[in-house]
Structure formats: structure tokens, C-alpha cells
Write a protein that holds these residues in place. Structure first.
Motif, PDB file in Angstrom:
ATOM      1  N   UNK A   1     -66.873  27.904   1.433  1.00  0.00           N
ATOM      2  CA  UNK A   1     -65.750  27.009   1.365  1.00  0.00           C
ATOM      3  C   UNK A   1     -64.315  27.661   1.610  1.00  0.00           C
ATOM      4  N   UNK A   2     -64.359  29.032   1.508  1.00  0.00           N
ATOM      5  CA  UNK A   2     -63.343  29.953   1.840  1.00  0.00           C
ATOM      6  C   UNK A   2     -63.172  30.297   3.305  1.00  0.00           C
ATOM      7  N   UNK A   3     -64.156  30.187   4.189  1.00  0.00           N
ATOM      8  CA  UNK A   3     -64.073  30.481   5.573  1.00  0.00           C
ATOM      9  C   UNK A   3     -62.793  29.893   6.333  1.00  0.00           C
ATOM     10  N   UNK A   4     -62.425  28.695   6.041  1.00  0.00           N
ATOM     11  CA  UNK A   4     -61.284  28.280   7.023  1.00  0.00           C
ATOM     12  C   UNK A   4     -60.135  29.316   6.727  1.00  0.00           C
ATOM     13  N   UNK A   5     -60.101  29.769   5.474  1.00  0.00           N
ATOM     14  CA  UNK A   5     -58.724  30.590   5.354  1.00  0.00           C
ATOM     15  C   UNK A   5     -59.090  32.247   5.768  1.00  0.00           C
ATOM     16  N   UNK A   6     -60.298  32.326   5.884  1.00  0.00           N
ATOM     17  CA  UNK A   6     -60.453  33.879   6.138  1.00  0.00           C
ATOM     18  C   UNK A   6     -60.891  34.086   7.709  1.00  0.00           C
ATOM     19  N   UNK A   7     -61.542  33.067   8.271  1.00  0.00           N
ATOM     20  CA  UNK A   7     -62.020  33.072   9.725  1.00  0.00           C
ATOM     21  C   UNK A   7     -60.776  33.474  10.698  1.00  0.00           C
ATOM     22  N   UNK A   8     -60.757  34.611  11.482  1.00  0.00           N
ATOM     23  CA  UNK A   8     -59.811  34.704  12.234  1.00  0.00           C
ATOM     24  C   UNK A   8     -59.919  34.326  13.660  1.00  0.00           C
ATOM     25  N   UNK A   9     -61.054  33.565  13.796  1.00  0.00           N
ATOM     26  CA  UNK A   9     -61.307  33.076  15.175  1.00  0.00           C
ATOM     27  C   UNK A   9     -61.366  34.231  16.102  1.00  0.00           C
ATOM     28  N   UNK A  10     -61.942  35.279  15.761  1.00  0.00           N
ATOM     29  CA  UNK A  10     -62.678  36.179  16.634  1.00  0.00           C
ATOM     30  C   UNK A  10     -64.042  36.221  16.969  1.00  0.00           C
ATOM     31  N   UNK A  11     -64.379  36.349  18.262  1.00  0.00           N
ATOM     32  CA  UNK A  11     -65.648  36.069  18.715  1.00  0.00           C
ATOM     33  C   UNK A  11     -66.302  37.371  18.537  1.00  0.00           C
ATOM     34  N   UNK A  12     -67.518  37.566  17.773  1.00  0.00           N
ATOM     35  CA  UNK A  12     -68.466  38.757  17.376  1.00  0.00           C
ATOM     36  C   UNK A  12     -68.697  39.267  18.759  1.00  0.00           C
ATOM     37  N   UNK A  13     -68.925  40.572  18.971  1.00  0.00           N
ATOM     38  CA  UNK A  13     -69.474  41.096  20.012  1.00  0.00           C
ATOM     39  C   UNK A  13     -71.148  40.975  19.770  1.00  0.00           C
ATOM     40  N   UNK A  14     -71.940  41.321  20.648  1.00  0.00           N
ATOM     41  CA  UNK A  14     -73.285  41.273  20.567  1.00  0.00           C
ATOM     42  C   UNK A  14     -73.676  42.158  19.322  1.00  0.00           C
ATOM     43  N   UNK A  15     -73.243  43.400  19.125  1.00  0.00           N
ATOM     44  CA  UNK A  15     -73.574  44.457  18.080  1.00  0.00           C
ATOM     45  C   UNK A  15     -73.138  43.628  16.771  1.00  0.00           C
ATOM     46  N   UNK A  16     -71.864  43.011  16.739  1.00  0.00           N
ATOM     47  CA  UNK A  16     -71.679  42.525  15.205  1.00  0.00           C
ATOM     48  C   UNK A  16     -72.515  41.332  14.982  1.00  0.00           C
ATOM     49  N   UNK A  17     -73.043  40.557  15.914  1.00  0.00           N
ATOM     50  CA  UNK A  17     -73.764  39.581  15.525  1.00  0.00           C
ATOM     51  C   UNK A  17     -75.218  40.048  15.056  1.00  0.00           C
ATOM     52  N   UNK A  18     -75.687  40.900  15.646  1.00  0.00           N
ATOM     53  CA  UNK A  18     -76.802  41.916  14.990  1.00  0.00           C
ATOM     54  C   UNK A  18     -76.679  42.112  13.911  1.00  0.00           C
ATOM     55  N   UNK A  19     -75.450  42.934  13.548  1.00  0.00           N
ATOM     56  CA  UNK A  19     -75.028  43.353  12.147  1.00  0.00           C
ATOM     57  C   UNK A  19     -74.870  42.334  11.218  1.00  0.00           C
ATOM     58  N   UNK A  20     -74.380  41.217  11.582  1.00  0.00           N
ATOM     59  CA  UNK A  20     -74.161  40.044  10.647  1.00  0.00           C
ATOM     60  C   UNK A  20     -75.789  39.631  10.368  1.00  0.00           C
ATOM     61  N   UNK A  21     -76.657  39.472  11.217  1.00  0.00           N
ATOM     62  CA  UNK A  21     -78.012  39.371  10.977  1.00  0.00           C
ATOM     63  C   UNK A  21     -78.877  40.534  10.074  1.00  0.00           C
TER      64      UNK A  21
END
Length: 302
Positions: free
Chosen positions: A209-229
Motif C-alpha cells: 500500500x505504501x509503494x505509490x509514495x516510495x517508488x521512485x520510478x527507477x528501472x532496476x538493473x539486471x543485478x538489482x532485479x536478481x538481488x530483489x529475487x
């Protein structure tokens, strides 16, 4: 734990098989390594994204995995509770703990943050007497006082740690303590898998629910996507392995293993972030670990 594995043995009913104790140790140690990996991923990502966004991704990934892997076989066990209100409050407590620890990791080294977080089991010892009617005893007092002294060495003035980072870590300890106390209270009525599911679900809802206020509309890099996973998988799998360990070894044997997380955190902090604690901080960590071992020893005598 961050997830706090120190609380998990309060919520598991195990079948003790002495011949498999070493297997239980390996499962617990692997789970703790995964918790340290989750915190390392959180620390890295917190320098590139807002912390609430990072924590949201962790819980959403974990909740999704639980739905995919566990829901087909355990749908009723996942959602059926006896004391739903307390289960939700417990999950909210862990959500706050994750947020505060994430903010602390953004400002402080991994090992020092992990060590301060281990104040929570010692606070549980002190609060167990007035809240749960448990006897503290001499060992409990010695362990609690020793733990505080260890943390003071780590977070001492002039030690180079960020003041707000220390504050966030201590707020995380308070939230984690609430989570652990409620874990004890709910141990007699709730299934472990249900408690794990509600922590993932409530965390996903709160931070989602808090995502709309904290999402900076940055596209994660491939490394960052892997780290999120990695963050979501290591959190969920870490809890599963640590919980599964109690099928093979009793809580009294596994409780001291919790402090391996300090070793994993120090090692990963050195390998990934080139961060080495100074001598007084290392002494403080050793005191915290020794105090935790005293609490584990106390649990075998009560």
C-alpha cells in the motif's frame, strides 16, 4: 530478520531424533546464512532505492512464493488461526522490525547491525517475567546485562557508527522483541506455517500500500532485479530451513546456533562491502554472542 531466527524455536513443535541432530544443525546454519544473504541484499539495494520499497519487494516475493509452493497443499493450514488479532499484531511487529533494520543497514555495517539486533532475545528474557510469568533467574540477568554491555561497546560514542543508524537498529530491536513475545504467546495455539504465511501476507499488504509514495520510478538493473529475487527467496527459504531443522534437533541444541548469523554477517560484510569491525566492536559482538549462549543454556535448565 531482517528476520529474527532467534524467535523461531518458540513456534515449532519438533520431533527429536538424536541421530539426526547434525542434520538439524546443518539446516539451521544454512537458514542463518540465507538470513545474512537477505540482509546483505537489503543493504546493497537500500543504497539505490527507498527502504520501504526494498522491504515491500522482499515481502511480496516471499508471499508470492508461499502461495505458489505451499497453497496448493496447505491452503487451509495457511489461513486458519485461533487468535487472528494477535497473529496480525505479531506480523505487523515483524514488518516494523524489517523496516527499521533496513534503515539501519542503509547507514551502518552489516555485522554491527546484526549484533545490535541480537539484543531482542535478551529483552525477551527480561520481559518474560512480568508478561508471561517466566522466571528470569541469575543466568538470565547476567546474560541480559552482558548483552547490553556488548552493544554499548559496538554503539559507543566515537565508534564511528551513524547515530540515526543506531537509533533505527534499536527501534528494530523493540519491534523484534514484540514479535518474539507474541511468538511465545501464540506457540500453543497456532501452526508455524500459518504464522509464517501471515508475516509474509501482512508485510506485503502494509508495504504494498505504501509503494505509490516510495517508488521512485527507477528501472532496476539486471543485478538489482536478481538481488530483489535473492532477498525474497533467501528470506522465505531461510525461514523454512530454520523451521525444518527442529524436526531433527531440539530447540535447546539449536538455540546457540543462532549466533552463527553474526559470523555470516561479519564474513559477508567483509567480502561484499569491505567492512571490518574494529577491535572494540569485535569484543562487543563476542560479549553479545556469549550472553546469547548463556540464555540458550538457561533455557535447557528451565
Amino acid at each position: 530478520m531482517s528476520s529474527s531466527p532467534a524467535s523461531q524455536h518458540f513456534t515449532v513443535t519438533h520431533t527429536s531424533h538424536p541421530q539426526h541432530a547434525f542434520k538439524g544443525f546443518l539446516l539451521a546454519a544454512s537458514g542463518l546464512l540465507l538470513f545474512a544473504c537477505m540482509d546483505s541484499s537489503t543493504k546493497y539495494l537500500a543504497h539505490h532505492f527507498n527502504v520501504p520499497f526494498v522491504v515491500a519487494m522482499r515481502y511480496i516475493t516471499q508471499c508470492f512464493l508461499m502461495f505458489v509452493v505451499l497453497a496448493p497443499r496447505h491452503s487451509n493450514r495457511l489461513i486458519k488461526t485461533q487468535r487472528t488479532g494477535l497473529v496480525i499484531v505479531r506480523a505487523v511487529s515483524l514488518s516494523f522490525a524489517s523496516l527499521f533494520v533496513g534503515l539501519a543497514l542503509q547507514r551502518m555495517p552489516l555485522a554491527e547491525t546484526t549484533a545490535i539486533n541480537f539484543l531482542a532475545p535478551m529483552l525477551v528474557v527480561l520481559l518474560a517475567s512480568p508478561l508471561l510469568g517466566e522466571r528470569i533467574g541469575t543466568l538470565g540477568w547476567v546474560a541480559a546485562i552482558g548483552g547490553f554491555m556488548g552493544v554499548l561497546l559496538i554503539a559507543r560514542p566515537g565508534g564511528g557508527l551513524d547515530t540515526f543508524g543506531i537509533l533505527f537498529a534499536l527501534l528494530g530491536v523493540l519491534a523484534n522483541t514484540s514479535y518474539q513475545i507474541l511468538s511465545r504467546v501464540l506457540a500453543s495455539s497456532e501452526k508455524t506455517i500459518t504464522l509464517l504465511f501471515y508475516t509474509a501476507l501482512v508485510g506485503s499488504i502494509c508495504f504494498g500500500l505504501a509503494l505509490p509514495w516510495f517508488w521512485e520510478h527507477k528501472t532496476p538493473t539486471n543485478l538489482e532485479l536478481v538481488l530483489f529475487l535473492v532477498m525474497g527467496v533467501s528470506g522465505g527459504l531461510g525461514h523454512y530451513l530454520f523451521t525444518f531443522a527442529f524436526r531433527f534437533a531440539p530447540a535447546s541444541l539449536l538455540a546457540p546456533v543462532n549466533y552463527l548469523q553474526l559470523l555470516w554477517a561479519a564474513l559477508l560484510g567483509w567480502l561484499i562491502f569491505d567492512s571490518t569491525p574494529d577491535h572494540l566492536s569485535i569484543l562487543g559482538m563476542l560479549i553479545v554472542a556469549a550472553s546469547g549462549l548463556l540464555i540458550a543454556f538457561k533455557s535447557t535448565r528451565t
